[in-house]
Design a protein around this motif. Structure first.
Motif, PDB file in Angstrom:
ATOM      1  N   ASN A  91       0.839  -1.191   0.000  1.00 44.73           N
ATOM      2  CA  ASN A  91       0.000   0.000   0.000  1.00 44.73           C
ATOM      3  C   ASN A  91       0.879   1.247   0.000  1.00 44.73           C
ATOM      4  N   LEU A  92       0.594   2.157  -0.918  1.00 46.71           N
ATOM      5  CA  LEU A  92       1.269   3.454  -0.982  1.00 46.71           C
ATOM      6  C   LEU A  92       0.203   4.530  -0.814  1.00 46.71           C
ATOM      7  N   ILE A  93       0.316   5.336   0.245  1.00 46.05           N
ATOM      8  CA  ILE A  93      -0.760   6.268   0.598  1.00 46.05           C
ATOM      9  C   ILE A  93      -0.209   7.637   0.970  1.00 46.05           C
ATOM     10  N   ALA A  94      -0.911   8.670   0.523  1.00 47.26           N
ATOM     11  CA  ALA A  94      -0.685  10.037   0.987  1.00 47.26           C
ATOM     12  C   ALA A  94      -1.919  10.452   1.792  1.00 47.26           C
ATOM     13  N   SER A  95      -1.713  10.914   3.021  1.00 48.82           N
ATOM     14  CA  SER A  95      -2.843  11.308   3.871  1.00 48.82           C
ATOM     15  C   SER A  95      -2.702  12.753   4.313  1.00 48.82           C
ATOM     16  N   TYR A  96      -3.865  13.363   4.579  1.00 51.43           N
ATOM     17  CA  TYR A  96      -3.918  14.791   4.926  1.00 51.43           C
ATOM     18  C   TYR A  96      -4.733  14.962   6.209  1.00 51.43           C
ATOM     19  N   GLU A  97      -4.248  15.809   7.100  1.00 54.43           N
ATOM     20  CA  GLU A  97      -4.941  16.094   8.352  1.00 54.43           C
ATOM     21  C   GLU A  97      -5.990  17.180   8.128  1.00 54.43           C
ATOM     22  N   ILE A  98      -7.255  16.754   8.071  1.00 58.71           N
ATOM     23  CA  ILE A  98      -8.349  17.699   7.890  1.00 58.71           C
ATOM     24  C   ILE A  98      -8.574  18.510   9.157  1.00 58.71           C
ATOM     25  N   SER A  99      -8.491  17.831  10.310  1.00 59.61           N
ATOM     26  CA  SER A  99      -8.591  18.462  11.623  1.00 59.61           C
ATOM     27  C   SER A  99      -7.716  17.642  12.568  1.00 59.61           C
ATOM     28  N   PRO A 100      -7.529  18.067  13.809  1.00 61.31           N
ATOM     29  CA  PRO A 100      -6.688  17.293  14.727  1.00 61.31           C
ATOM     30  C   PRO A 100      -7.146  15.841  14.914  1.00 61.31           C
ATOM     31  N   ASN A 101      -8.407  15.551  14.610  1.00 65.67           N
ATOM     32  CA  ASN A 101      -8.924  14.194  14.814  1.00 65.67           C
ATOM     33  C   ASN A 101      -9.323  13.472  13.535  1.00 65.67           C
ATOM     34  N   VAL A 102      -9.351  14.157  12.408  1.00 65.17           N
ATOM     35  CA  VAL A 102      -9.854  13.556  11.171  1.00 65.17           C
ATOM     36  C   VAL A 102      -8.770  13.600  10.088  1.00 65.17           C
ATOM     37  N   PHE A 103      -8.573  12.456   9.446  1.00 68.57           N
ATOM     38  CA  PHE A 103      -7.574  12.333   8.388  1.00 68.57           C
ATOM     39  C   PHE A 103      -8.198  11.648   7.178  1.00 68.57           C
ATOM     40  N   ALA A 104      -7.788  12.064   5.998  1.00 69.51           N
ATOM     41  CA  ALA A 104      -8.232  11.422   4.761  1.00 69.51           C
ATOM     42  C   ALA A 104      -7.010  11.052   3.947  1.00 69.51           C
ATOM     43  N   GLY A 105      -7.122   9.933   3.214  1.00 68.69           N
ATOM     44  CA  GLY A 105      -5.976   9.488   2.443  1.00 68.69           C
ATOM     45  C   GLY A 105      -6.391   8.866   1.124  1.00 68.69           C
ATOM     46  N   ALA A 106      -5.454   8.855   0.186  1.00 66.06           N
ATOM     47  CA  ALA A 106      -5.650   8.214  -1.110  1.00 66.06           C
ATOM     48  C   ALA A 106      -4.325   7.605  -1.525  1.00 66.06           C
ATOM     49  N   GLY A 107      -4.410   6.519  -2.277  1.00 64.14           N
ATOM     50  CA  GLY A 107      -3.175   5.882  -2.694  1.00 64.14           C
ATOM     51  C   GLY A 107      -3.403   4.732  -3.646  1.00 64.14           C
ATOM     52  N   TYR A 108      -2.513   3.752  -3.587  1.00 62.89           N
ATOM     53  CA  TYR A 108      -2.511   2.638  -4.536  1.00 62.89           C
ATOM     54  C   TYR A 108      -2.202   1.351  -3.787  1.00 62.89           C
ATOM     55  N   ARG A 109      -2.899   0.269  -4.166  1.00 59.64           N
ATOM     56  CA  ARG A 109      -2.701  -1.026  -3.511  1.00 59.64           C
ATOM     57  C   ARG A 109      -2.434  -2.123  -4.531  1.00 59.64           C
ATOM     58  N   TYR A 110      -1.488  -2.994  -4.177  1.00 58.35           N
ATOM     59  CA  TYR A 110      -1.290  -4.270  -4.877  1.00 58.35           C
ATOM     60  C   TYR A 110      -1.653  -5.382  -3.908  1.00 58.35           C
ATOM     61  N   PHE A 111      -2.449  -6.369  -4.384  1.00 57.38           N
ATOM     62  CA  PHE A 111      -2.923  -7.454  -3.517  1.00 57.38           C
ATOM     63  C   PHE A 111      -2.847  -8.772  -4.271  1.00 57.38           C
ATOM     64  N   TYR A 112      -2.317  -9.812  -3.591  1.00 58.61           N
ATOM     65  CA  TYR A 112      -2.212 -11.153  -4.177  1.00 58.61           C
ATOM     66  C   TYR A 112      -2.619 -12.174  -3.125  1.00 58.61           C
ATOM     67  N   TYR A 113      -3.372 -13.206  -3.577  1.00 62.32           N
ATOM     68  CA  TYR A 113      -3.790 -14.286  -2.671  1.00 62.32           C
ATOM     69  C   TYR A 113      -3.845 -15.591  -3.439  1.00 62.32           C
ATOM     70  N   MET A 114      -3.335 -16.662  -2.808  1.00 62.45           N
ATOM     71  CA  MET A 114      -3.384 -17.996  -3.411  1.00 62.45           C
ATOM     72  C   MET A 114      -3.611 -19.026  -2.312  1.00 62.45           C
ATOM     73  N   GLN A 115      -4.480 -19.999  -2.595  1.00 57.95           N
ATOM     74  CA  GLN A 115      -4.710 -21.108  -1.675  1.00 57.95           C
ATOM     75  C   GLN A 115      -4.893 -22.393  -2.483  1.00 57.95           C
ATOM     76  N   ARG A 116      -4.139 -23.421  -2.106  1.00 59.07           N
ATOM     77  CA  ARG A 116      -4.258 -24.727  -2.762  1.00 59.07           C
ATOM     78  C   ARG A 116      -4.442 -25.807  -1.706  1.00 59.07           C
ATOM     79  N   GLU A 117      -5.373 -26.733  -1.985  1.00 60.12           N
ATOM     80  CA  GLU A 117      -5.667 -27.827  -1.072  1.00 60.12           C
ATOM     81  C   GLU A 117      -5.515 -29.147  -1.825  1.00 60.12           C
ATOM     82  N   GLU A 118      -4.817 -30.098  -1.215  1.00 60.05           N
ATOM     83  CA  GLU A 118      -4.587 -31.387  -1.854  1.00 60.05           C
ATOM     84  C   GLU A 118      -4.755 -32.523  -0.856  1.00 60.05           C
ATOM     85  N   SER A 119      -5.488 -33.550  -1.288  1.00 62.66           N
ATOM     86  CA  SER A 119      -5.568 -34.827  -0.577  1.00 62.66           C
ATOM     87  C   SER A 119      -5.947 -35.867  -1.619  1.00 62.66           C
TER      88      SER A 119
END
Length: 262
Positions: A212-240
């Motif tokens: 995850n690559l994200i840039a975030s901005y402090e809107i107020s002392p308690n609120v933050f917003a961010g935008a960025g880019y994600r790469y995601f990979y998942y693999m599952q193999r079952e054998e019997s």
């Protein structure tokens, strides 16, 4: 698993909501005994074009050195298409030229401890040690070769284990309002004993990674917003002797999140 703004601030808690959607590539194969099952491509065979993530995250900093991260995410992989050929899934043959619909249930929980290993000027480097657990039941509906409607599902959760992962995150704070962060996690385990017997021990091979690559901005002392880019990979193999199941997916695209800090 992206770094939250001021993630190593002493005694603070933040809650964030994240949304992510992007094109997906992948495949699934469900075989039983001597029927190895048809390899079904997400795009070409099942019409699954996009993966959509909705996630809830809680960050709690115990000190400037340690923090706890909890993530729950729901992943949507819906699709429909016309089968180009007769296809075998979970011992059932679906008829070519008819519509097939996919409606998987896929959710994921991640928990990690973060340790600050470098804090120099405006740059922080953290080590992540955690565990991940997945719920995945991949259902498809269509028409059997005899013309009758049918729904079949493969419950990958039956063989699932909580698996540990390792990760790194690095953040840079160019101003008091902006934070740029990059985080990645990874694991792979081969031929594990899943602790499940189904005509012999079911062996589990599983791998997952994300960046995850994200840039975030402090809107107020308690609120933050961010935008960025994600790469995601998942693999599952079952054998019997009975089970011959495999799922693999890969996606990358834009990510948005909104956080509230207590």
């Amino acid at each position: 698993m992206a770094a939250e703004r001021n993630s190593f601030a002493e005694e603070s808690t933040s809650v964030s909501l994240g949304f992510y959607g992007a094109p997906v590539n992948g495949m699934i194969r469900d075989g039983e005994f001597d029927q190895k099952g048809t390899r079904l491509d997400f795009n070409d065979d099942l019409g699954i074009k996009e993966a959509s993530f909705k996630e809830l995250r809680v960050d709690h900093s115990f000190s400037n050195e340690r923090r706890l991260i909890l993530i729950y995410r729901s992943i949507s992989l819906e699709g429909k298409a016309i089968l180009a050929e007769n296809s075998v899934y979970n011992e059932e043959t679906f008829l070519a030229g008819t519509e097939i619909k996919s409606d998987p249930f896929f959710s994921q929980v991640k928990a990690a401890l973060g340790f600050n290993v470098l804090d120099k000027s405006k740059i922080k480097l953290g080590l992540l040690l955690g565990v991940e657990y997945n719920w995945l039941n991949f259902k498809i509906s269509g028409t059997k070769i005899n013309g009758e409607p049918n729904t079949q599902g493969e419950n990958f959760t039956a063989q699932e284990l909580p698996l540990p992962f390792i990760g790194l995150d690095v953040s840079y704070e160019p101003t008091d309002k902006w934070l740029v962060s990059m985080a990645g996690t990874w694991y792979r385990f081969n031929n594990l004993n899943s602790l499940r017997e189904d005509f012999g021990t079911v062996r589990l091979t599983q791998s997952s990674s994300e960046i995850n690559l994200i840039a975030s901005y402090e809107i107020s002392p308690n609120v933050f917003a961010g935008a960025g880019y994600r790469y995601f990979y998942y693999m599952q193999r079952e054998e019997s002797r009975k089970e011959h199941n495999l799922i693999r997916l890969e996606t990358h695209g834009p990510l948005l999140y909104l956080a509230y800090k207590f």
